[in-house]
Motif scaffolding. Structure first.
Motif, PDB file in Angstrom:
ATOM      1  N   PRO A 192      -3.395  -4.065  92.134  1.00 42.19           N
ATOM      2  CA  PRO A 192      -3.752  -5.190  93.011  1.00 42.19           C
ATOM      3  C   PRO A 192      -3.504  -4.949  94.485  1.00 42.19           C
ATOM      4  O   PRO A 192      -3.945  -5.752  95.311  1.00 42.19           O
ATOM      5  N   PHE A 193      -2.822  -3.845  94.840  1.00 39.83           N
ATOM      6  CA  PHE A 193      -2.391  -3.746  96.235  1.00 39.83           C
ATOM      7  C   PHE A 193      -3.546  -3.655  97.213  1.00 39.83           C
ATOM      8  O   PHE A 193      -3.491  -4.240  98.303  1.00 39.83           O
ATOM      9  N   ARG A 194      -4.604  -2.927  96.869  1.00 45.30           N
ATOM     10  CA  ARG A 194      -5.711  -2.801  97.827  1.00 45.30           C
ATOM     11  C   ARG A 194      -6.325  -4.159  98.138  1.00 45.30           C
ATOM     12  O   ARG A 194      -6.685  -4.446  99.284  1.00 45.30           O
ATOM     13  N   THR A 195      -6.469  -5.020  97.126  1.00 39.91           N
ATOM     14  CA  THR A 195      -6.994  -6.365  97.363  1.00 39.91           C
ATOM     15  C   THR A 195      -6.021  -7.170  98.225  1.00 39.91           C
ATOM     16  O   THR A 195      -6.429  -7.875  99.165  1.00 39.91           O
ATOM     17  N   ILE A 196      -4.737  -7.078  97.906  1.00 38.15           N
ATOM     18  CA  ILE A 196      -3.714  -7.784  98.685  1.00 38.15           C
ATOM     19  C   ILE A 196      -3.713  -7.295 100.133  1.00 38.15           C
ATOM     20  O   ILE A 196      -3.643  -8.090 101.082  1.00 38.15           O
ATOM     21  N   GLU A 197      -3.812  -5.987 100.306  1.00 39.90           N
ATOM     22  CA  GLU A 197      -3.854  -5.408 101.656  1.00 39.90           C
ATOM     23  C   GLU A 197      -5.098  -5.882 102.409  1.00 39.90           C
ATOM     24  O   GLU A 197      -5.017  -6.302 103.568  1.00 39.90           O
ATOM     25  N   ASP A 198      -6.262  -5.822 101.754  1.00 41.99           N
ATOM     26  CA  ASP A 198      -7.498  -6.276 102.390  1.00 41.99           C
ATOM     27  C   ASP A 198      -7.377  -7.714 102.879  1.00 41.99           C
ATOM     28  O   ASP A 198      -7.746  -8.038 104.009  1.00 41.99           O
ATOM     29  N   ASN A 232     -10.841 -20.723 104.916  1.00 42.39           N
ATOM     30  CA  ASN A 232     -11.197 -20.114 103.632  1.00 42.39           C
ATOM     31  C   ASN A 232     -10.168 -19.066 103.213  1.00 42.39           C
ATOM     32  O   ASN A 232      -9.814 -18.965 102.038  1.00 42.39           O
ATOM     33  N   ILE A 233      -9.701 -18.277 104.167  1.00 38.36           N
ATOM     34  CA  ILE A 233      -8.698 -17.260 103.858  1.00 38.36           C
ATOM     35  C   ILE A 233      -7.406 -17.913 103.383  1.00 38.36           C
ATOM     36  O   ILE A 233      -6.784 -17.467 102.408  1.00 38.36           O
ATOM     37  N   ARG A 234      -7.010 -19.009 104.030  1.00 35.12           N
ATOM     38  CA  ARG A 234      -5.775 -19.703 103.642  1.00 35.12           C
ATOM     39  C   ARG A 234      -5.866 -20.280 102.226  1.00 35.12           C
ATOM     40  O   ARG A 234      -4.840 -20.499 101.577  1.00 35.12           O
ATOM     41  N   ALA A 235      -7.071 -20.516 101.758  1.00 40.57           N
ATOM     42  CA  ALA A 235      -7.239 -21.074 100.414  1.00 40.57           C
ATOM     43  C   ALA A 235      -6.785 -20.111  99.321  1.00 40.57           C
ATOM     44  O   ALA A 235      -6.598 -20.517  98.169  1.00 40.57           O
ATOM     45  N   PHE A 236      -6.589 -18.848  99.671  1.00 40.56           N
ATOM     46  CA  PHE A 236      -6.164 -17.868  98.675  1.00 40.56           C
ATOM     47  C   PHE A 236      -4.654 -17.843  98.473  1.00 40.56           C
ATOM     48  O   PHE A 236      -4.160 -17.075  97.655  1.00 40.56           O
ATOM     49  N   VAL A 237      -3.931 -18.663  99.219  1.00 40.93           N
ATOM     50  CA  VAL A 237      -2.488 -18.766  98.999  1.00 40.93           C
ATOM     51  C   VAL A 237      -2.239 -19.266  97.579  1.00 40.93           C
ATOM     52  O   VAL A 237      -2.763 -20.299  97.159  1.00 40.93           O
ATOM     53  N   GLY A 238      -1.468 -18.533  96.817  1.00 41.21           N
ATOM     54  CA  GLY A 238      -1.139 -18.935  95.453  1.00 41.21           C
ATOM     55  C   GLY A 238      -2.170 -18.573  94.407  1.00 41.21           C
ATOM     56  O   GLY A 238      -1.967 -18.830  93.218  1.00 41.21           O
ATOM     57  N   ILE A 239      -3.282 -17.961  94.818  1.00 46.09           N
ATOM     58  CA  ILE A 239      -4.330 -17.579  93.872  1.00 46.09           C
ATOM     59  C   ILE A 239      -3.993 -16.226  93.244  1.00 46.09           C
ATOM     60  O   ILE A 239      -3.475 -15.320  93.915  1.00 46.09           O
ATOM     61  N   LEU A 241      -4.775 -12.840  92.560  1.00 47.46           N
ATOM     62  CA  LEU A 241      -5.740 -11.934  93.177  1.00 47.46           C
ATOM     63  C   LEU A 241      -6.217 -10.838  92.225  1.00 47.46           C
ATOM     64  O   LEU A 241      -7.013  -9.996  92.611  1.00 47.46           O
ATOM     65  N   THR A 242      -5.729 -10.846  90.981  1.00 45.15           N
ATOM     66  CA  THR A 242      -6.256  -9.911  89.987  1.00 45.15           C
ATOM     67  C   THR A 242      -7.420 -10.531  89.208  1.00 45.15           C
ATOM     68  O   THR A 242      -8.090  -9.837  88.443  1.00 45.15           O
ATOM     69  N   ASP A 243      -7.657 -11.811  89.374  1.00 50.02           N
ATOM     70  CA  ASP A 243      -8.702 -12.525  88.645  1.00 50.02           C
ATOM     71  C   ASP A 243     -10.072 -12.178  89.215  1.00 50.02           C
ATOM     72  O   ASP A 243     -10.273 -12.194  90.436  1.00 50.02           O
ATOM     73  N   TRP A 244     -11.060 -11.909  88.329  1.00 48.58           N
ATOM     74  CA  TRP A 244     -12.363 -11.499  88.834  1.00 48.58           C
ATOM     75  C   TRP A 244     -13.067 -12.626  89.574  1.00 48.58           C
ATOM     76  O   TRP A 244     -13.845 -12.385  90.499  1.00 48.58           O
ATOM     77  N   GLY A 245     -12.798 -13.872  89.215  1.00 46.80           N
ATOM     78  CA  GLY A 245     -13.384 -14.980  89.957  1.00 46.80           C
ATOM     79  C   GLY A 245     -12.886 -15.024  91.391  1.00 46.80           C
ATOM     80  O   GLY A 245     -13.648 -15.306  92.324  1.00 46.80           O
ATOM     81  N   ALA A 246     -11.592 -14.723  91.585  1.00 48.60           N
ATOM     82  CA  ALA A 246     -11.038 -14.668  92.938  1.00 48.60           C
ATOM     83  C   ALA A 246     -11.687 -13.553  93.744  1.00 48.60           C
ATOM     84  O   ALA A 246     -11.933 -13.702  94.947  1.00 48.60           O
ATOM     85  N   GLU A 298     -18.451  -5.579  92.792  1.00 48.91           N
ATOM     86  CA  GLU A 298     -19.434  -5.217  91.760  1.00 48.91           C
ATOM     87  C   GLU A 298     -18.795  -5.247  90.380  1.00 48.91           C
ATOM     88  O   GLU A 298     -19.411  -5.698  89.404  1.00 48.91           O
ATOM     89  N   SER A 299     -17.557  -4.769  90.283  1.00 50.10           N
ATOM     90  CA  SER A 299     -16.846  -4.805  89.006  1.00 50.10           C
ATOM     91  C   SER A 299     -16.602  -6.249  88.570  1.00 50.10           C
ATOM     92  O   SER A 299     -16.730  -6.582  87.378  1.00 50.10           O
ATOM     93  N   ALA A 300     -16.278  -7.124  89.540  1.00 48.62           N
ATOM     94  CA  ALA A 300     -16.051  -8.539  89.217  1.00 48.62           C
ATOM     95  C   ALA A 300     -17.335  -9.197  88.718  1.00 48.62           C
ATOM     96  O   ALA A 300     -17.308  -9.996  87.770  1.00 48.62           O
ATOM     97  N   TRP A 301     -18.459  -8.860  89.348  1.00 50.81           N
ATOM     98  CA  TRP A 301     -19.738  -9.418  88.890  1.00 50.81           C
ATOM     99  C   TRP A 301     -20.043  -8.958  87.465  1.00 50.81           C
ATOM    100  O   TRP A 301     -20.555  -9.734  86.643  1.00 50.81           O
TER     101      TRP A 301
END
Length: 313
Positions: A192-198, A232-239, A241-246, A298-301
């Motif tokens: 998950p780190f790359r997504t968290i870093e991004d 929109n970015i703040r909406a990811f607090v508490g989400i 981030l490993t979920d494909w919908g996220a 693409e993987s999430a889709w």
């Protein structure tokens, strides 16, 4: 006063874009209130950033605080995974070995972000193999000031060269039991780190872009759109981030930020030559990261389409 009103007041007129990014990080992290999300922390730091390399430094440190709360503090820390064969789990050869006082770490990390300046790092190590033959990875916290740590700065990088990226050799570096982090190293930290870093780097970059808009008297539409992206970015607090919908939602937010920041060329032209040239050079880091984000989207889709095929078609 709301979070967004505070953002519009964060104009770093007192800071020189030539200040060392990691010296700046120590200053700004000491000033900001800590009882807030790491995403808000990244946004506020970005608003105070005097140049693009400072934006990346802030986002990266906030990402580390997200994945291991409190590790960065006012210090510079790193996330050390990549070795000679890359960052895939099977290429992690750095070993953790039990000793009488705890553990020893031996191996070489070939690209450690901010490695020459880091006080500590979260390091990926191999503790053996799982029953299916895959490597059993753990993450450990290593104090880079300990005996056995040798750091060599990587020279002539095309961007973000002032952040002190390094090759780090670890030779029987001793750590304690408490330095071994809980959970599977790959699933809980590396994957998950790359997504968290991004997310945190883009949060800081959006804060910086808002500051540029305010300092250069951008039109009202640009400012309001950047505020909307920050919301929109703040909406990811508490989400999760490993979920494909996220991932699908995050991909849209990041694409809209990239599009809007590209429309702000006039604002960036009004900056000092040092700050403007820094954005043109170091902003390229966002484009490098965008390729990996596209692959994750693409993987999430594919995950979504697979779910739909199983349940709706």
């Amino acid at each position: 006063m709301t979070f967004f009103s505070e953002l519009l007041k964060e104009v770093p007129s007192r800071l020189d874009p030539a200040i060392d990014p990691l010296d700046w990080w120590r200053l700004v992290s000491a000033e900001l209130v800590r009882d807030q999300s790491t995403i808000d922390y990244a946004i506020l730091a970005g608003c105070r950033a005097p140049a693009a390399s400072h934006v990346f430094a802030a986002g990266y440190q906030c990402a580390l605080n997200y994945i291991q709360p409190g590790i960065a503090g006012n210090e510079t820390c790193s996330f050390a995974v990549t070795e000679a064969g890359g960052g895939h789990p099977r290429e992690i050869k750095t070993q953790i070995t039990k000793c009488e006082t705890g553990w020893t770490i031996t191996g070489t990390k070939t690209f450690v972000t901010m490695g020459t300046r880091a006080s500590r790092a979260i390091v990926a190590v191999r503790s053996g193999e799982k029953e299916d033959g895959r490597p059993d990875l753990r993450m450990v916290v290593v104090d880079f000031r300990l005996p056995g740590v040798q750091r060599t700065e990587i020279q002539d990088l095309p961007f973000l060269g002032n952040l002190g990226h390094a090759i780090v050799e670890l030779a029987d570096v001793r750590i304690s039991e408490s330095d071994v982090l809980p959970g599977d190293g790959y699933a809980r930290y590396i994957k998950p780190f790359r997504t968290i870093e991004d997310l945190h780097v883009v949060a800081a970059a959006a804060g910086y872009a808002l500051s540029v808009c305010c300092r250069t008297a951008a039109d009202q539409n640009s400012i309001s759109m950047m505020l909307a992206i920050l919301a929109n970015i703040r909406a990811f607090v508490g989400i999760d981030l490993t979920d494909w919908g996220a991932h699908l939602a995050l991909d849209d937010v990041l694409r809209r930020f990239t599009s809007l920041s590209g429309e702000l060329a006039t604002q960036f032209e009004q900056l000092s030559p040092v700050e403007r040239d820094g954005w043109l050079r170091d902003g390229a880091a966002l484009q490098v990261a965008s390729r990996a984000r596209k692959q994750r989207a693409e993987s999430a889709w594919q995950s979504f389409l697979g779910w739909r095929a199983r349940h709706l078609d």
